[in-house]
Design an enzyme around this catalytic site. Structure first.
Site, PDB file in Angstrom:
ATOM      1  CE  LYS A 385      -1.748  -1.646   3.704  1.00 20.64           C
ATOM      2  NZ  LYS A 385      -2.491  -1.948   4.943  1.00 20.64           N
ATOM      3  CB  THR A 417      -6.795   7.826   7.535  1.00 23.76           C
ATOM      4  OG1 THR A 417      -5.739   8.315   8.376  1.00 23.76           O
ATOM      5  CG2 THR A 417      -7.048   8.824   6.414  1.00 23.76           C
ATOM      6  N   GLY A 419      -8.169   3.127  11.015  1.00 24.69           N
ATOM      7  CA  GLY A 419      -8.751   1.856  10.590  1.00 24.69           C
ATOM      8  C   GLY A 419      -8.627   1.561   9.111  1.00 24.69           C
ATOM      9  CB  THR A 420      -6.831   3.294   6.334  1.00 24.28           C
ATOM     10  OG1 THR A 420      -7.351   4.575   6.663  1.00 24.28           O
ATOM     11  CG2 THR A 420      -6.764   3.170   4.828  1.00 24.28           C
ATOM     12  N   GLY A 421      -6.083   0.449   7.136  1.00 24.74           N
ATOM     13  CA  GLY A 421      -5.484  -0.832   6.782  1.00 24.74           C
ATOM     14  C   GLY A 421      -6.350  -2.012   7.169  1.00 24.74           C
ATOM     15  CB  CYS A 422      -8.369  -2.726  10.200  1.00 20.53           C
ATOM     16  SG  CYS A 422      -7.094  -2.596  11.467  1.00 20.53           S
TER      17      CYS A 422
END
Length: 474
Positions: A385, A417, A419-422
Protein backbone atom coordinates in the site's frame (compact mmCIF):
# COMPACT_ATOMS: atom_id res chain seq x y z
CA UNK A 1 -21.19 -43.71 -1.10
CA UNK A 2 -24.93 -43.12 -1.30
CA UNK A 3 -25.42 -40.85 -4.31
CA UNK A 4 -28.31 -38.57 -5.15
CA UNK A 5 -27.71 -38.78 -8.89
CA UNK A 6 -29.45 -35.54 -9.84
CA UNK A 7 -27.53 -33.28 -7.48
CA UNK A 8 -24.17 -34.93 -6.77
CA UNK A 9 -22.30 -33.07 -9.52
CA UNK A 10 -21.44 -29.55 -8.38
CA UNK A 11 -18.52 -27.28 -7.60
CA UNK A 12 -14.93 -28.05 -8.56
CA UNK A 13 -14.71 -31.11 -10.86
CA UNK A 14 -11.13 -32.39 -11.20
CA UNK A 15 -9.94 -34.53 -14.12
CA UNK A 16 -6.67 -36.42 -13.64
CA UNK A 17 -3.59 -35.97 -15.79
CA UNK A 18 -0.75 -38.36 -16.69
CA UNK A 19 1.90 -36.72 -14.54
CA UNK A 20 3.96 -38.22 -11.75
CA UNK A 21 2.93 -38.29 -8.09
CA UNK A 22 -0.73 -38.21 -9.10
CA UNK A 23 -2.05 -39.58 -5.81
CA UNK A 24 -0.21 -36.95 -3.78
CA UNK A 25 -1.41 -34.11 -6.02
CA UNK A 26 -5.00 -35.37 -6.06
CA UNK A 27 -5.04 -35.74 -2.27
CA UNK A 28 -3.84 -32.15 -1.92
CA UNK A 29 -6.53 -30.96 -4.34
CA UNK A 30 -9.19 -32.87 -2.42
CA UNK A 31 -8.11 -31.01 0.73
CA UNK A 32 -8.54 -27.82 -1.31
CA UNK A 33 -12.20 -28.43 -2.07
CA UNK A 34 -12.55 -30.73 -5.08
CA UNK A 35 -16.14 -32.00 -5.18
CA UNK A 36 -15.90 -34.59 -7.99
CA UNK A 37 -12.93 -36.58 -9.33
CA UNK A 38 -12.81 -38.04 -12.85
CA UNK A 39 -10.08 -40.59 -13.56
CA UNK A 40 -8.91 -40.28 -17.15
CA UNK A 41 -6.10 -42.57 -18.33
CA UNK A 42 -5.44 -43.37 -21.99
CA UNK A 43 -1.91 -44.78 -21.68
CA UNK A 44 -1.48 -47.28 -18.84
CA UNK A 45 -2.26 -50.97 -19.09
CA UNK A 46 -5.60 -52.21 -17.81
CA UNK A 47 -3.91 -53.72 -14.74
CA UNK A 48 -2.12 -50.47 -13.94
CA UNK A 49 -5.33 -48.46 -14.47
CA UNK A 50 -7.14 -50.77 -12.09
CA UNK A 51 -4.44 -50.38 -9.42
CA UNK A 52 -4.25 -46.60 -9.70
CA UNK A 53 -8.02 -46.31 -10.00
CA UNK A 54 -8.45 -48.33 -6.79
CA UNK A 55 -6.12 -45.98 -4.92
CA UNK A 56 -7.92 -42.91 -6.28
CA UNK A 57 -11.28 -44.40 -5.31
CA UNK A 58 -10.06 -44.91 -1.74
CA UNK A 59 -8.95 -41.29 -1.63
CA UNK A 60 -12.36 -40.12 -2.85
CA UNK A 61 -14.10 -42.26 -0.24
CA UNK A 62 -12.07 -40.56 2.50
CA UNK A 63 -13.29 -37.17 1.33
CA UNK A 64 -16.84 -38.29 0.48
CA UNK A 65 -16.30 -37.23 -3.14
CA UNK A 66 -17.80 -39.06 -6.16
CA UNK A 67 -15.27 -41.09 -8.16
CA UNK A 68 -16.00 -41.08 -11.90
CA UNK A 69 -14.18 -43.15 -14.55
CA UNK A 70 -13.66 -41.60 -17.98
CA UNK A 71 -14.95 -43.55 -21.02
CA UNK A 72 -14.04 -47.06 -19.78
CA UNK A 73 -17.27 -48.84 -18.82
CA UNK A 74 -15.55 -52.11 -17.95
CA UNK A 75 -13.05 -50.40 -15.65
CA UNK A 76 -15.88 -48.44 -13.99
CA UNK A 77 -17.72 -51.70 -13.34
CA UNK A 78 -14.63 -53.50 -12.02
CA UNK A 79 -13.77 -50.64 -9.69
CA UNK A 80 -17.39 -50.22 -8.61
CA UNK A 81 -16.89 -46.54 -9.35
CA UNK A 82 -19.59 -44.03 -8.51
CA UNK A 83 -20.10 -43.37 -12.20
CA UNK A 84 -18.73 -43.04 -15.69
CA UNK A 85 -18.28 -40.15 -18.09
CA UNK A 86 -18.70 -40.87 -21.80
CA UNK A 87 -17.76 -38.85 -24.86
CA UNK A 88 -20.17 -38.48 -27.77
CA UNK A 89 -18.47 -41.39 -29.56
CA UNK A 90 -17.42 -43.44 -26.54
CA UNK A 91 -20.55 -45.22 -25.41
CA UNK A 92 -24.30 -45.42 -25.00
CA UNK A 93 -25.81 -44.12 -21.74
CA UNK A 94 -28.56 -46.77 -21.94
CA UNK A 95 -26.00 -49.56 -22.06
CA UNK A 96 -23.97 -47.87 -19.34
CA UNK A 97 -27.02 -47.85 -17.10
CA UNK A 98 -27.66 -51.52 -17.80
CA UNK A 99 -24.06 -52.45 -17.03
CA UNK A 100 -23.47 -50.26 -13.98
CA UNK A 101 -26.90 -50.26 -12.37
CA UNK A 102 -29.53 -47.68 -11.46
CA UNK A 103 -27.61 -45.87 -8.71
CA UNK A 104 -24.49 -44.94 -10.64
CA UNK A 105 -23.84 -41.51 -12.16
CA UNK A 106 -23.60 -41.24 -15.93
CA UNK A 107 -22.21 -38.16 -17.65
CA UNK A 108 -22.12 -37.34 -21.36
CA UNK A 109 -19.91 -34.84 -23.19
CA UNK A 110 -21.91 -32.36 -25.28
CA UNK A 111 -21.14 -29.39 -27.50
CA UNK A 112 -24.50 -27.75 -28.20
CA UNK A 113 -28.09 -27.59 -26.88
CA UNK A 114 -29.28 -30.35 -29.24
CA UNK A 115 -26.68 -32.84 -28.02
CA UNK A 116 -27.48 -31.83 -24.45
CA UNK A 117 -31.21 -32.48 -24.88
CA UNK A 118 -30.53 -35.83 -26.56
CA UNK A 119 -28.19 -36.93 -23.75
CA UNK A 120 -30.72 -35.97 -21.08
CA UNK A 121 -33.46 -37.90 -22.87
CA UNK A 122 -31.18 -40.95 -23.05
CA UNK A 123 -30.82 -40.97 -19.28
CA UNK A 124 -27.66 -38.96 -18.56
CA UNK A 125 -27.39 -37.65 -15.00
CA UNK A 126 -25.14 -34.73 -15.93
CA UNK A 127 -23.55 -33.15 -18.99
CA UNK A 128 -20.05 -32.04 -19.83
CA UNK A 129 -20.12 -28.93 -22.02
CA UNK A 130 -17.30 -27.24 -23.89
CA UNK A 131 -14.80 -26.27 -24.86
CA UNK A 132 -15.59 -23.01 -23.10
CA UNK A 133 -12.18 -21.40 -23.61
CA UNK A 134 -9.14 -22.40 -25.68
CA UNK A 135 -7.24 -25.28 -24.10
CA UNK A 136 -3.92 -27.01 -24.60
CA UNK A 137 -5.19 -30.46 -23.53
CA UNK A 138 -7.01 -31.21 -26.80
CA UNK A 139 -7.87 -29.63 -30.13
CA UNK A 140 -11.44 -28.31 -30.39
CA UNK A 141 -13.27 -26.91 -33.38
CA UNK A 142 -15.61 -24.50 -31.62
CA UNK A 143 -15.00 -22.34 -28.56
CA UNK A 144 -18.33 -21.91 -26.78
CA UNK A 145 -17.64 -19.00 -24.43
CA UNK A 146 -19.37 -18.45 -21.08
CA UNK A 147 -22.55 -17.01 -22.64
CA UNK A 148 -23.35 -20.42 -24.19
CA UNK A 149 -23.83 -21.88 -20.71
CA UNK A 150 -27.14 -20.10 -20.24
CA UNK A 151 -28.58 -21.60 -23.44
CA UNK A 152 -27.68 -25.10 -22.27
CA UNK A 153 -29.09 -24.51 -18.78
CA UNK A 154 -32.36 -23.29 -20.28
CA UNK A 155 -32.64 -26.49 -22.34
CA UNK A 156 -31.94 -29.19 -19.70
CA UNK A 157 -32.74 -29.83 -16.06
CA UNK A 158 -29.71 -31.96 -15.14
CA UNK A 159 -26.39 -30.54 -13.89
CA UNK A 160 -23.95 -29.12 -16.44
CA UNK A 161 -20.17 -29.19 -16.08
CA UNK A 162 -18.17 -26.64 -18.08
CA UNK A 163 -14.81 -27.78 -19.46
CA UNK A 164 -11.97 -26.31 -21.46
CA UNK A 165 -9.38 -23.69 -20.51
CA UNK A 166 -11.02 -22.81 -17.19
CA UNK A 167 -9.02 -21.17 -14.41
CA UNK A 168 -9.52 -19.00 -11.34
CA UNK A 169 -9.98 -15.76 -13.22
CA UNK A 170 -12.38 -16.86 -15.97
CA UNK A 171 -14.55 -19.28 -13.97
CA UNK A 172 -16.72 -16.57 -12.32
CA UNK A 173 -18.42 -15.75 -15.64
CA UNK A 174 -19.51 -19.40 -15.89
CA UNK A 175 -20.87 -19.48 -12.35
CA UNK A 176 -22.74 -16.24 -12.94
CA UNK A 177 -24.35 -17.84 -16.00
CA UNK A 178 -25.62 -20.74 -13.91
CA UNK A 179 -23.06 -23.51 -14.39
CA UNK A 180 -23.22 -26.30 -11.80
CA UNK A 181 -19.56 -27.34 -11.90
CA UNK A 182 -16.30 -26.45 -13.62
CA UNK A 183 -13.88 -29.14 -14.79
CA UNK A 184 -10.16 -28.42 -14.63
CA UNK A 185 -6.94 -30.33 -15.11
CA UNK A 186 -3.77 -28.24 -15.31
CA UNK A 187 -5.23 -25.24 -13.45
CA UNK A 188 -4.98 -27.39 -10.32
CA UNK A 189 -2.75 -30.39 -10.98
CA UNK A 190 0.02 -28.44 -12.73
CA UNK A 191 0.08 -25.77 -10.02
CA UNK A 192 2.96 -25.60 -7.59
CA UNK A 193 0.45 -25.95 -4.73
CA UNK A 194 -2.54 -28.02 -5.93
CA UNK A 195 -4.37 -27.57 -2.63
CA UNK A 196 -4.24 -23.79 -2.83
CA UNK A 197 -5.09 -23.77 -6.53
CA UNK A 198 -8.13 -25.95 -5.82
CA UNK A 199 -9.15 -23.73 -2.91
CA UNK A 200 -9.03 -20.62 -5.09
CA UNK A 201 -11.44 -22.14 -7.62
CA UNK A 202 -13.70 -23.95 -5.15
CA UNK A 203 -14.23 -20.71 -3.24
CA UNK A 204 -15.60 -19.04 -6.38
CA UNK A 205 -18.84 -21.00 -6.02
CA UNK A 206 -19.68 -18.95 -2.92
CA UNK A 207 -20.70 -16.19 -5.33
CA UNK A 208 -23.89 -18.17 -6.04
CA UNK A 209 -24.90 -18.43 -2.36
CA UNK A 210 -27.44 -16.21 -0.57
CA UNK A 211 -26.15 -13.66 1.93
CA UNK A 212 -24.46 -13.78 4.31
CA UNK A 213 -22.18 -15.19 1.64
CA UNK A 214 -18.98 -16.79 2.92
CA UNK A 215 -17.37 -16.57 6.35
CA UNK A 216 -14.31 -14.63 7.51
CA UNK A 217 -12.39 -15.06 10.75
CA UNK A 218 -10.55 -11.96 11.92
CA UNK A 219 -7.63 -12.42 14.31
CA UNK A 220 -6.60 -9.06 15.69
CA UNK A 221 -6.64 -6.72 18.66
CA UNK A 222 -9.74 -5.16 20.14
CA UNK A 223 -10.14 -1.41 19.52
CA UNK A 224 -12.27 0.13 22.26
CA UNK A 225 -12.80 3.15 20.01
CA UNK A 226 -14.46 0.94 17.41
CA UNK A 227 -12.65 2.22 14.34
CA UNK A 228 -10.05 -0.45 13.71
CA UNK A 229 -9.06 -3.92 14.92
CA UNK A 230 -11.70 -6.54 15.65
CA UNK A 231 -14.51 -3.99 15.78
CA UNK A 232 -13.60 -2.35 12.47
CA UNK A 233 -13.09 -5.74 10.82
CA UNK A 234 -16.46 -7.10 11.89
CA UNK A 235 -18.19 -3.93 10.69
CA UNK A 236 -16.61 -4.32 7.27
CA UNK A 237 -17.29 -8.05 6.99
CA UNK A 238 -20.93 -7.72 8.08
CA UNK A 239 -21.77 -4.61 6.07
CA UNK A 240 -20.35 -6.18 2.91
CA UNK A 241 -22.53 -9.23 3.39
CA UNK A 242 -20.46 -12.05 4.89
CA UNK A 243 -20.43 -13.84 8.25
CA UNK A 244 -17.76 -12.57 10.64
CA UNK A 245 -16.10 -14.46 13.50
CA UNK A 246 -13.23 -13.30 15.69
CA UNK A 247 -10.29 -14.32 17.83
CA UNK A 248 -8.88 -11.51 19.96
CA UNK A 249 -5.09 -11.30 20.30
CA UNK A 250 -4.95 -8.22 22.57
CA UNK A 251 -7.16 -5.69 24.32
CA UNK A 252 -6.48 -2.00 23.86
CA UNK A 253 -7.72 1.14 25.54
CA UNK A 254 -7.83 3.58 22.65
CA UNK A 255 -9.86 6.25 20.95
CA UNK A 256 -9.37 8.71 18.11
CA UNK A 257 -6.49 10.40 19.93
CA UNK A 258 -4.38 7.30 20.49
CA UNK A 259 -3.70 4.14 22.51
CA UNK A 260 -3.49 4.57 26.29
CA UNK A 261 -3.18 0.94 27.28
CA UNK A 262 -2.61 -2.55 25.89
CA UNK A 263 -3.51 -5.77 27.68
CA UNK A 264 -2.08 -8.88 25.99
CA UNK A 265 -4.22 -11.98 25.56
CA UNK A 266 -2.33 -15.12 26.66
CA UNK A 267 -1.33 -17.32 23.74
CA UNK A 268 -3.13 -20.28 25.30
CA UNK A 269 -6.40 -18.37 25.27
CA UNK A 270 -5.87 -17.25 21.68
CA UNK A 271 -5.43 -20.93 20.85
CA UNK A 272 -8.71 -21.71 22.63
CA UNK A 273 -10.53 -19.07 20.58
CA UNK A 274 -9.05 -20.31 17.32
CA UNK A 275 -9.93 -23.93 18.10
CA UNK A 276 -13.47 -22.98 19.08
CA UNK A 277 -14.07 -21.19 15.79
CA UNK A 278 -12.13 -23.34 13.34
CA UNK A 279 -13.38 -26.68 14.71
CA UNK A 280 -17.00 -25.63 14.16
CA UNK A 281 -17.59 -22.78 11.72
CA UNK A 282 -17.03 -23.09 7.94
CA UNK A 283 -14.42 -20.33 7.74
CA UNK A 284 -13.42 -19.51 4.16
CA UNK A 285 -10.82 -16.80 4.74
CA UNK A 286 -8.74 -15.77 7.74
CA UNK A 287 -7.78 -12.10 8.07
CA UNK A 288 -4.96 -11.27 10.50
CA UNK A 289 -4.17 -7.91 12.05
CA UNK A 290 -2.41 -7.01 15.30
CA UNK A 291 -0.96 -10.04 17.14
CA UNK A 292 1.23 -8.13 19.65
CA UNK A 293 3.41 -11.04 20.83
CA UNK A 294 5.64 -13.69 19.25
CA UNK A 295 3.75 -16.35 21.18
CA UNK A 296 0.47 -15.29 19.56
CA UNK A 297 2.05 -15.31 16.12
CA UNK A 298 3.42 -18.81 16.70
CA UNK A 299 0.09 -20.13 17.99
CA UNK A 300 -1.75 -18.71 15.01
CA UNK A 301 0.70 -20.27 12.55
CA UNK A 302 0.29 -23.64 14.25
CA UNK A 303 -3.52 -23.49 14.15
CA UNK A 304 -3.56 -22.39 10.50
CA UNK A 305 -1.44 -25.40 9.57
CA UNK A 306 -3.53 -27.75 11.69
CA UNK A 307 -6.81 -26.67 10.12
CA UNK A 308 -5.25 -26.24 6.65
CA UNK A 309 -6.43 -22.67 6.30
CA UNK A 310 -4.60 -21.39 3.24
CA UNK A 311 -6.68 -18.34 2.39
CA UNK A 312 -4.87 -16.02 4.78
CA UNK A 313 -4.94 -12.24 4.32
CA UNK A 314 -2.10 -10.96 6.50
CA UNK A 315 -2.16 -7.27 7.43
CA UNK A 316 1.13 -6.65 9.20
CA UNK A 317 -0.07 -4.21 11.86
CA UNK A 318 2.98 -2.85 13.69
CA UNK A 319 2.22 0.73 14.75
CA UNK A 320 -1.08 2.34 15.76
CA UNK A 321 -2.28 5.57 14.11
CA UNK A 322 -1.21 7.49 17.20
CA UNK A 323 2.28 6.00 17.20
CA UNK A 324 1.99 3.15 19.73
CA UNK A 325 4.11 0.09 18.84
CA UNK A 326 1.95 -3.01 18.44
CA UNK A 327 4.53 -5.62 17.44
CA UNK A 328 7.96 -6.05 19.05
CA UNK A 329 11.10 -7.15 17.21
CA UNK A 330 10.85 -10.78 18.30
CA UNK A 331 7.26 -10.95 17.09
CA UNK A 332 8.33 -9.47 13.74
CA UNK A 333 10.85 -12.30 13.34
CA UNK A 334 8.16 -14.92 14.08
CA UNK A 335 5.88 -13.14 11.62
CA UNK A 336 8.55 -13.37 8.93
CA UNK A 337 9.44 -16.98 9.65
CA UNK A 338 6.02 -18.49 10.44
CA UNK A 339 3.18 -16.39 9.04
CA UNK A 340 4.39 -14.70 5.88
CA UNK A 341 5.12 -18.12 4.28
CA UNK A 342 1.53 -19.13 5.09
CA UNK A 343 -0.04 -16.00 3.67
CA UNK A 344 -2.16 -15.95 0.54
CA UNK A 345 -2.08 -12.15 0.46
CA UNK A 346 0.28 -9.89 2.40
CA UNK A 347 -0.87 -6.26 2.74
CA UNK A 348 1.83 -4.08 4.37
CA UNK A 349 1.99 -0.31 4.13
CA UNK A 350 5.29 1.39 3.29
CA UNK A 351 6.69 1.69 6.86
CA UNK A 352 5.78 -1.93 7.56
CA UNK A 353 7.38 -3.12 4.33
CA UNK A 354 10.52 -1.15 5.19
CA UNK A 355 10.72 -2.85 8.57
CA UNK A 356 10.15 -6.29 7.08
CA UNK A 357 12.64 -5.93 4.22
CA UNK A 358 15.17 -3.42 5.52
CA UNK A 359 14.73 -1.42 2.30
CA UNK A 360 14.05 2.31 1.99
CA UNK A 361 10.85 2.85 -0.01
CA UNK A 362 10.42 6.32 -1.49
CA UNK A 363 9.25 5.60 -5.05
CA UNK A 364 7.33 3.14 -7.20
CA UNK A 365 10.65 1.60 -8.26
CA UNK A 366 11.49 0.97 -4.61
CA UNK A 367 8.03 -0.52 -4.10
CA UNK A 368 8.76 -2.98 -6.91
CA UNK A 369 11.96 -4.11 -5.19
CA UNK A 370 10.18 -4.43 -1.83
CA UNK A 371 7.31 -6.51 -3.21
CA UNK A 372 9.80 -8.86 -4.85
CA UNK A 373 11.60 -9.26 -1.53
CA UNK A 374 8.34 -9.89 0.36
CA UNK A 375 7.39 -12.50 -2.21
CA UNK A 376 10.77 -14.18 -1.72
CA UNK A 377 9.95 -14.38 2.00
CA UNK A 378 7.10 -16.74 1.07
CA UNK A 379 4.01 -14.60 0.54
CA UNK A 380 2.06 -15.99 -2.43
CA UNK A 381 0.76 -12.53 -3.31
CA UNK A 382 1.76 -9.06 -2.07
CA UNK A 383 -0.23 -5.82 -2.05
CA UNK A 384 2.09 -3.01 -0.98
CA UNK A 385 0.00 0.00 0.00
CA UNK A 386 1.42 3.33 -1.12
CA UNK A 387 -0.61 5.74 0.98
CA UNK A 388 2.46 6.96 2.87
CA UNK A 389 4.13 8.17 -0.35
CA UNK A 390 3.42 11.64 -1.71
CA UNK A 391 1.22 12.40 -4.69
CA UNK A 392 -2.32 13.25 -5.71
CA UNK A 393 -3.06 9.58 -6.22
CA UNK A 394 -2.65 6.65 -3.83
CA UNK A 395 -1.06 3.76 -5.73
CA UNK A 396 -0.99 0.24 -4.28
CA UNK A 397 1.34 -2.24 -5.99
CA UNK A 398 0.30 -5.88 -6.42
CA UNK A 399 2.71 -8.72 -7.22
CA UNK A 400 1.86 -12.42 -7.59
CA UNK A 401 5.36 -13.68 -8.30
CA UNK A 402 5.22 -13.10 -12.04
CA UNK A 403 2.97 -10.11 -12.75
CA UNK A 404 2.64 -6.61 -11.33
CA UNK A 405 -0.55 -4.54 -11.21
CA UNK A 406 -1.18 -1.06 -9.84
CA UNK A 407 -4.42 -0.12 -8.11
CA UNK A 408 -4.87 3.65 -7.91
CA UNK A 409 -7.36 6.02 -6.32
CA UNK A 410 -7.54 9.79 -5.80
CA UNK A 411 -6.01 10.91 -2.52
CA UNK A 412 -8.52 12.38 -0.08
CA UNK A 413 -6.94 15.10 2.07
CA UNK A 414 -8.25 14.18 5.51
CA UNK A 415 -6.79 13.30 8.92
CA UNK A 416 -9.65 10.86 9.52
CA UNK A 417 -8.06 7.62 8.38
CA UNK A 418 -8.18 5.51 11.54
CA UNK A 419 -8.75 1.86 10.59
CA UNK A 420 -7.76 2.21 6.93
CA UNK A 421 -5.48 -0.83 6.78
CA UNK A 422 -7.84 -3.01 8.80
CA UNK A 423 -10.81 -2.09 6.62
CA UNK A 424 -8.99 -2.71 3.33
CA UNK A 425 -7.63 -6.12 4.36
CA UNK A 426 -11.02 -7.13 5.79
CA UNK A 427 -12.81 -6.01 2.63
CA UNK A 428 -10.46 -8.03 0.42
CA UNK A 429 -10.90 -11.06 2.69
CA UNK A 430 -14.67 -10.63 2.53
CA UNK A 431 -14.78 -10.41 -1.25
CA UNK A 432 -12.59 -13.52 -1.47
CA UNK A 433 -15.01 -15.34 0.83
CA UNK A 434 -17.87 -14.23 -1.42
CA UNK A 435 -16.34 -15.86 -4.48
CA UNK A 436 -14.32 -13.10 -6.10
CA UNK A 437 -10.94 -14.09 -7.57
CA UNK A 438 -8.03 -12.24 -6.00
CA UNK A 439 -7.60 -9.42 -8.58
CA UNK A 440 -11.31 -8.59 -8.42
CA UNK A 441 -11.31 -8.82 -4.60
CA UNK A 442 -8.46 -6.32 -4.42
CA UNK A 443 -10.14 -3.97 -6.89
CA UNK A 444 -13.42 -4.03 -4.98
CA UNK A 445 -11.59 -3.68 -1.67
CA UNK A 446 -9.78 -0.63 -3.02
CA UNK A 447 -13.09 0.92 -4.07
CA UNK A 448 -14.51 0.23 -0.61
CA UNK A 449 -11.66 1.84 1.32
CA UNK A 450 -11.57 4.84 -1.03
CA UNK A 451 -15.23 5.55 -0.23
CA UNK A 452 -14.65 4.85 3.46
CA UNK A 453 -11.97 7.56 3.54
CA UNK A 454 -13.96 10.00 1.40
CA UNK A 455 -16.91 9.83 3.82
CA UNK A 456 -14.82 9.76 7.01
CA UNK A 457 -15.66 12.50 9.48
CA UNK A 458 -14.41 14.04 12.72
CA UNK A 459 -15.83 11.35 14.99
CA UNK A 460 -13.84 12.08 18.15
CA UNK A 461 -11.18 14.64 18.96
CA UNK A 462 -8.32 13.16 16.95
CA UNK A 463 -7.95 10.90 13.90
CA UNK A 464 -11.54 9.90 13.15
CA UNK A 465 -12.44 6.48 11.83
CA UNK A 466 -13.13 5.66 8.21
CA UNK A 467 -16.84 5.43 7.40
CA UNK A 468 -17.59 1.71 7.12
CA UNK A 469 -21.31 2.19 6.62
CA UNK A 470 -21.17 4.71 3.78
CA UNK A 471 -18.46 2.70 2.05
CA UNK A 472 -20.65 -0.40 1.99
CA UNK A 473 -23.90 1.36 1.04
CA UNK A 474 -23.28 3.47 -2.08
Amino acid sequence: MSLHRKSVISGLYLITDDGEHLLERVEAALHGGVRVLQYRDKHRSHADRFALGSALKELCARFDVPFIVNDDLELARELDADGVHLGQDDGDPVRARQLLGPNKVIGISTHNPEEAATAEAAGADYLGFGAIYPTASKEVGIIQGPEAVRAIKERVKIPVVAIGGIDRDNAPALIDNGIDAVAVISAVLAAGEPELAAREIALLFNRALPQPRGAVLTVAGSDSGGGAGIQGDLKTITLLGSYGASAIAALTAQNSTGVTGIHPVPAEFLRDQLDAVLSDLPIDVVKVGMLLSPENAAVLADRLRTYRKQMLVLDTVMVAKGGAHLLDDEAVQVLKKELIPLSYLLTPNVPEAERLTGLSITSVEAMVAATRELHRMGARNVLLKGGHLEGDEVADLFFDGSRFAIFTAPRTPTPHTHGTGCALASAIATFLAQGEPLPAAISRGKQYITRAIQFAGPFGKGHGSVNHYRAATP
